[in-house]
Design a protein around this motif. Structure first.
Motif, PDB file in Angstrom:
ATOM      1  N   LEU A  84      66.860  33.085   1.445  1.00  0.00           N
ATOM      2  CA  LEU A  84      68.202  32.652   1.857  1.00  0.00           C
ATOM      3  C   LEU A  84      68.707  31.279   1.209  1.00  0.00           C
ATOM      4  O   LEU A  84      70.058  31.349   1.247  1.00  0.00           O
ATOM      5  CB  LEU A  84      67.761  31.877   3.326  1.00  0.00           C
ATOM      6  N   PHE A  85      67.942  30.801   0.336  1.00  0.00           N
ATOM      7  CA  PHE A  85      68.566  29.465  -0.174  1.00  0.00           C
ATOM      8  C   PHE A  85      68.445  29.816  -1.681  1.00  0.00           C
ATOM      9  O   PHE A  85      69.221  29.287  -2.700  1.00  0.00           O
ATOM     10  CB  PHE A  85      67.482  28.333   0.291  1.00  0.00           C
ATOM     11  N   ALA A  86      67.352  30.681  -2.349  1.00  0.00           N
ATOM     12  CA  ALA A  86      67.153  30.757  -3.880  1.00  0.00           C
ATOM     13  C   ALA A  86      66.528  32.033  -4.171  1.00  0.00           C
ATOM     14  O   ALA A  86      65.946  32.703  -3.190  1.00  0.00           O
ATOM     15  CB  ALA A  86      66.504  29.704  -4.462  1.00  0.00           C
ATOM     16  N   GLN A  87      66.572  32.449  -5.199  1.00  0.00           N
ATOM     17  CA  GLN A  87      65.835  33.555  -5.745  1.00  0.00           C
ATOM     18  C   GLN A  87      64.791  33.443  -6.793  1.00  0.00           C
ATOM     19  O   GLN A  87      65.040  33.976  -7.930  1.00  0.00           O
ATOM     20  CB  GLN A  87      66.923  34.864  -6.095  1.00  0.00           C
ATOM     21  N   PRO A  88      63.959  32.670  -6.615  1.00  0.00           N
ATOM     22  CA  PRO A  88      62.729  32.376  -7.642  1.00  0.00           C
ATOM     23  C   PRO A  88      61.727  33.751  -7.783  1.00  0.00           C
ATOM     24  O   PRO A  88      61.105  33.910  -6.988  1.00  0.00           O
ATOM     25  CB  PRO A  88      62.030  31.174  -7.013  1.00  0.00           C
ATOM     26  N   VAL A 103      53.173  35.552  -4.497  1.00  0.00           N
ATOM     27  CA  VAL A 103      53.211  36.371  -2.976  1.00  0.00           C
ATOM     28  C   VAL A 103      52.454  37.497  -3.083  1.00  0.00           C
ATOM     29  O   VAL A 103      51.628  37.769  -2.494  1.00  0.00           O
ATOM     30  CB  VAL A 103      54.265  36.126  -2.069  1.00  0.00           C
ATOM     31  N   VAL A 104      53.121  38.425  -4.009  1.00  0.00           N
ATOM     32  CA  VAL A 104      52.800  39.844  -3.845  1.00  0.00           C
ATOM     33  C   VAL A 104      51.231  40.041  -4.216  1.00  0.00           C
ATOM     34  O   VAL A 104      50.350  40.853  -3.532  1.00  0.00           O
ATOM     35  CB  VAL A 104      53.817  40.771  -4.727  1.00  0.00           C
ATOM     36  N   PRO A 105      50.688  39.448  -5.294  1.00  0.00           N
ATOM     37  CA  PRO A 105      49.445  39.625  -5.783  1.00  0.00           C
ATOM     38  C   PRO A 105      48.390  38.954  -4.771  1.00  0.00           C
ATOM     39  O   PRO A 105      47.430  39.390  -4.237  1.00  0.00           O
ATOM     40  CB  PRO A 105      49.035  38.748  -7.227  1.00  0.00           C
ATOM     41  N   ALA A 106      48.881  37.841  -3.921  1.00  0.00           N
ATOM     42  CA  ALA A 106      48.095  37.077  -3.098  1.00  0.00           C
ATOM     43  C   ALA A 106      48.018  38.119  -1.870  1.00  0.00           C
ATOM     44  O   ALA A 106      46.784  38.409  -1.118  1.00  0.00           O
ATOM     45  CB  ALA A 106      48.680  35.871  -2.686  1.00  0.00           C
ATOM     46  N   ALA A 107      48.985  38.799  -1.463  1.00  0.00           N
ATOM     47  CA  ALA A 107      48.943  39.813  -0.487  1.00  0.00           C
ATOM     48  C   ALA A 107      47.953  41.021  -0.662  1.00  0.00           C
ATOM     49  O   ALA A 107      47.414  41.531  -0.009  1.00  0.00           O
ATOM     50  CB  ALA A 107      50.401  40.248  -0.189  1.00  0.00           C
ATOM     51  N   GLY A 158      60.886  41.325   5.017  1.00  0.00           N
ATOM     52  CA  GLY A 158      60.838  40.703   6.304  1.00  0.00           C
ATOM     53  C   GLY A 158      60.361  41.464   7.536  1.00  0.00           C
ATOM     54  O   GLY A 158      59.344  40.847   8.469  1.00  0.00           O
ATOM     55  N   ILE A 159      60.715  42.813   7.452  1.00  0.00           N
ATOM     56  CA  ILE A 159      60.371  43.739   8.360  1.00  0.00           C
ATOM     57  C   ILE A 159      58.726  44.177   8.499  1.00  0.00           C
ATOM     58  O   ILE A 159      58.117  44.179   9.483  1.00  0.00           O
ATOM     59  CB  ILE A 159      61.325  44.952   8.626  1.00  0.00           C
ATOM     60  N   ASP A 160      58.414  44.134   7.132  1.00  0.00           N
ATOM     61  CA  ASP A 160      57.136  44.373   7.021  1.00  0.00           C
ATOM     62  C   ASP A 160      56.029  43.284   7.439  1.00  0.00           C
ATOM     63  O   ASP A 160      55.240  43.471   8.020  1.00  0.00           O
ATOM     64  CB  ASP A 160      56.902  44.664   5.329  1.00  0.00           C
ATOM     65  N   SER A 161      56.526  42.103   7.210  1.00  0.00           N
ATOM     66  CA  SER A 161      55.791  40.815   7.797  1.00  0.00           C
ATOM     67  C   SER A 161      55.670  40.988   9.214  1.00  0.00           C
ATOM     68  O   SER A 161      54.646  40.576   9.659  1.00  0.00           O
ATOM     69  CB  SER A 161      56.623  39.642   7.300  1.00  0.00           C
ATOM     70  N   ILE A 215      59.175  35.388   1.610  1.00  0.00           N
ATOM     71  CA  ILE A 215      60.167  35.938   0.697  1.00  0.00           C
ATOM     72  C   ILE A 215      61.497  35.962   1.277  1.00  0.00           C
ATOM     73  O   ILE A 215      62.411  35.429   0.720  1.00  0.00           O
ATOM     74  CB  ILE A 215      59.786  37.420   0.271  1.00  0.00           C
ATOM     75  N   PRO A 216      61.673  36.574   2.516  1.00  0.00           N
ATOM     76  CA  PRO A 216      62.998  36.536   2.850  1.00  0.00           C
ATOM     77  C   PRO A 216      63.555  35.166   3.279  1.00  0.00           C
ATOM     78  O   PRO A 216      64.687  34.585   3.301  1.00  0.00           O
ATOM     79  CB  PRO A 216      63.072  37.330   4.509  1.00  0.00           C
ATOM     80  N   LEU A 217      62.525  34.287   3.684  1.00  0.00           N
ATOM     81  CA  LEU A 217      63.001  32.749   4.081  1.00  0.00           C
ATOM     82  C   LEU A 217      63.354  32.168   2.817  1.00  0.00           C
ATOM     83  O   LEU A 217      64.600  31.376   2.863  1.00  0.00           O
ATOM     84  CB  LEU A 217      61.711  32.131   4.749  1.00  0.00           C
ATOM     85  N   VAL A 218      62.642  32.040   1.943  1.00  0.00           N
ATOM     86  CA  VAL A 218      63.179  31.244   0.433  1.00  0.00           C
ATOM     87  C   VAL A 218      64.310  32.002   0.139  1.00  0.00           C
ATOM     88  O   VAL A 218      65.062  31.235  -0.555  1.00  0.00           O
ATOM     89  CB  VAL A 218      62.021  31.399  -0.522  1.00  0.00           C
TER      90      VAL A 218
END
Length: 428
Positions: free
Chosen positions: A114-118, A125-129, A189-192, A109-112
């Motif tokens: 940086l470039f976009a907000q899809p 991601v959140v349900p997969a987690a 990102g901190i949680d990661s 999430i924080p990596l993506v």
């Protein structure tokens, strides 16, 4: 924020010849407690940041509910097979796998961002987690009895809940500041990062080997469906776990979306910034900390039934009061009361399952319990947030609170749960 086993606990009449060390003299318990406290600190960041990220991106309380519902649905579906996996797999390795998976997923999430907000990334991601969260929670419950003695389970669970609360008391406030300064993606990102530390720490935790039990033989070779149903059958046959599961299903439907409701109330209805959201949720976690010190004594004095019923009755009263106040200070106090109550009830419930369930079934019984009582949660989250959008937060909180009190008080009429109220030790 289990889940978490390798030995029959308090129902067993045959005790170990050597008395297990005290909790603080047990190095495996100390390590496990420390790394899970760190993980809880990270979880508290996502606890605040994910709803805020959705709210910032969409401005919709309904979308917040959709993400919560999808995550819950993923967890519930995972629960259908999580217990089978946990009872078959190396439980320590499974804990590490779940931590590494969540580390990588949340890092996206924080990596993506940086470039976009899809927004689709959040929905993916959140349900997969949530899938790996359920695997971790079930495994976590099973390993606690493999780390501590049977008579230490309730106290150990209380400590775990308490240290989570201590870490989480500062986490939401810090997450609020990080979100205000750098955006909610940075907080995620901190949680990661904390998941990575937790996975490494589990390497140093040793579990007692599982005791082989002849009762395992038939069902262990019967396939996944039969193995899952073994947990369901045990759960349904138990005179206390059966009504407890039914009652918790109704309570979960009502309360699953409550955090989204409080965040929306503070942020949108009352017009306070993200940092205030963090402070209020931090104040709420103090209730869990207080419960960790009180739960063993409360259960010892009142028994399981009275502790559980009283906790949810008081929780429902606090939810009603949230709907009637416009003060964030009062909301913070009420959040403390709610988490105190749910932590008392949750710790008693988890300890009871660990005590009465044979080790070789504990993963499946835990998964069956959570899957069953959580099944209505996603629908409840969607319904609660839709109600807030249509009728307002005040009316929704009043309805939820009155219903919670009604269900809790209705449990008094359940003879099996009432009988559990007279049991003080845990062999019930």
């Amino acid at each position: 924020m289990s889940t978490r086993g390798a030995r029959e606990s308090a129902t067993s009449t045959g005790c170990s010849k050597q008395k297990p060390p005290g909790l603080w003299g047990n190095p495996n318990y100390r390590i496990f407690l420390g790394i899970q406290t760190l993980s809880a600190l990270g979880d508290s960041f996502s606890y605040v940041a994910i709803p805020l990220l959705v709210l910032h991106s969409t401005g919709s309380v309904v979308q917040m509910g959709v993400v919560t519902a999808l995550t819950g649905a993923a967890s519930i579906l995972t629960g259908l097979f999580a217990g089978v996996i946990v009872d078959r797999a190396n439980r320590r390795r499974l804990l590490m796998l779940a931590d590494w998976a969540r580390c990588l997923l949340f890092a996206l999430i924080p990596l993506v961002w940086l470039f976009a907000q899809p927004m689709w990334l959040i929905y993916a991601v959140v349900p997969a987690a949530g899938v790996f969260m359920m695997l971790f929670r079930v495994a976590y419950v099973t390993v606690v009895p493999a780390i501590v003695g049977p008579d230490q389970i309730t106290r150990a669970n209380g400590h775990l809940f308490g240290t989570y609360a201590a870490a989480s008391a500062t986490g939401p406030a810090l997450a609020g500041f990080v979100t205000s300064a750098f955006g909610p993606a940075a907080a995620i990102g901190i949680d990661s990062a904390t998941f990575a530390f937790s996975a490494l720490g589990i390497l140093f935790v040793k579990l007692r080997p599982a005791r082989q039990d002849s009762a395992r033989s038939g069902v262990e070779r019967a396939g996944v469906r039969a193995e899952f149903l073994a947990g369901v059958r045990f759960l349904w046959a138990h005179p206390v776990l059966r009504p407890l599961t039914v009652l918790l299903s109704l309570l979960t439907f009502l309360t699953y979306g409550l955090t989204d409701l409080i965040i929306f109330l503070i942020r949108e209805d009352l017009g306070h910034p993200d940092s205030t959201v963090g402070f209020v949720l931090s104040a709420g976690t103090l209730g869990t900390c207080l419960a960790s010190f009180a739960v063993a004594r409360v259960r010892q004095r009142l028994g399981f039934g009275a502790s559980w019923i009283g906790a949810f009755t008081l929780c429902g009263s606090a939810i009603v009061c949230v709907g009637l106040t416009g003060s964030v200070v009062v909301i913070g106090v009420l959040a403390t009361v709610m988490l105190f109550c749910t932590s008392i009830a949750g710790t008693c419930s988890m300890s009871l399952r660990q005590e009465v369930t044979p080790s070789h079934l504990l993963g499946r019984v835990t998964a069956a319990f959570w899957t069953t009582h959580s099944a209505l949660g996603p629908l409840g989250a969607a319904a609660v947030t839709a109600s807030a959008a249509g009728f307002g937060v005040t009316a929704t909180c009043l309805g939820i609170g009155v219903s919670v009190m009604g269900i809790a008080l209705g449990a008094v009429r359940c003879s099996d749960l009432g009988e559990a109220g007279r049991c003080v030790g845990g062999a019930w």
